[in-house]
Design a protein around this motif. Structure first.
Motif, short mmCIF file in Angstrom:
data_model
loop_
_atom_site.label_atom_id
_atom_site.label_comp_id
_atom_site.label_asym_id
_atom_site.label_seq_id
_atom_site.Cartn_x
_atom_site.Cartn_y
_atom_site.Cartn_z
N GLY A 99 4.16 -1.78 -2.26
CA GLY A 99 5.33 -1.77 -3.12
C GLY A 99 6.20 -2.90 -2.55
N VAL A 100 7.55 -3.34 -3.22
CA VAL A 100 8.27 -4.26 -2.86
C VAL A 100 8.99 -4.22 -1.44
CG1 VAL A 100 10.48 -5.59 -3.59
CG2 VAL A 100 8.88 -4.87 -5.35
N TYR A 101 9.41 -3.32 -1.26
CA TYR A 101 10.10 -2.87 0.11
C TYR A 101 8.91 -2.35 1.19
CZ TYR A 101 13.88 -4.51 -2.56
OH TYR A 101 14.72 -5.19 -3.24
N GLN A 102 7.74 -2.70 1.48
CA GLN A 102 6.99 -2.09 2.15
C GLN A 102 6.40 -3.14 3.39
OE1 GLN A 102 4.43 0.06 -0.65
NE2 GLN A 102 4.73 1.61 0.76
N CYS A 103 6.33 -2.75 4.39
CA CYS A 103 5.88 -3.74 5.50
C CYS A 103 4.54 -4.48 5.37
CB CYS A 103 5.74 -3.00 6.81
SG CYS A 103 5.31 -3.96 8.48
#
Length: 77
Positions: free
Chosen positions: A18-22
């Motif tokens: 997703g957008v805010y995943q490492c």
């Protein structure tokens, strides 16, 4: 925070992030596109890595942090 963010780290293919995943690669996997799996832990809005992996990639090399270490410059003849 968007609903598709995982709150725990696990190996996932880049296409599944997703957008805010490492986006730190944690293992090789030839069965996924790109050949790697990524951390997928939660990130800040301004980072591509989770806090743990951000500390790793921004760590200062202790060999270069020693005081008095200067690289000599060559001058053109």
């Amino acid at each position: 925070m968007p609903e598709n963010i995982r709150l725990t780290s696990r190996d996932v293919a880049l296409i599944q992030l997703g957008v805010y995943q490492c986006r730190f690669p944690v293992s090789e996997d030839p069965s996924v596109p790109g050949g790697y799996r990524f951390c997928a832990g939660p990130t800040s809005l301004d980072r591509v890595y989770c806090d743990h992996h951000h500390r790793i990639v921004t760590a200062v090399d202790p060999r270069q942090a020693r005081s008095g270490l200067h690289l000599t410059q060559r001058r053109a003849a």
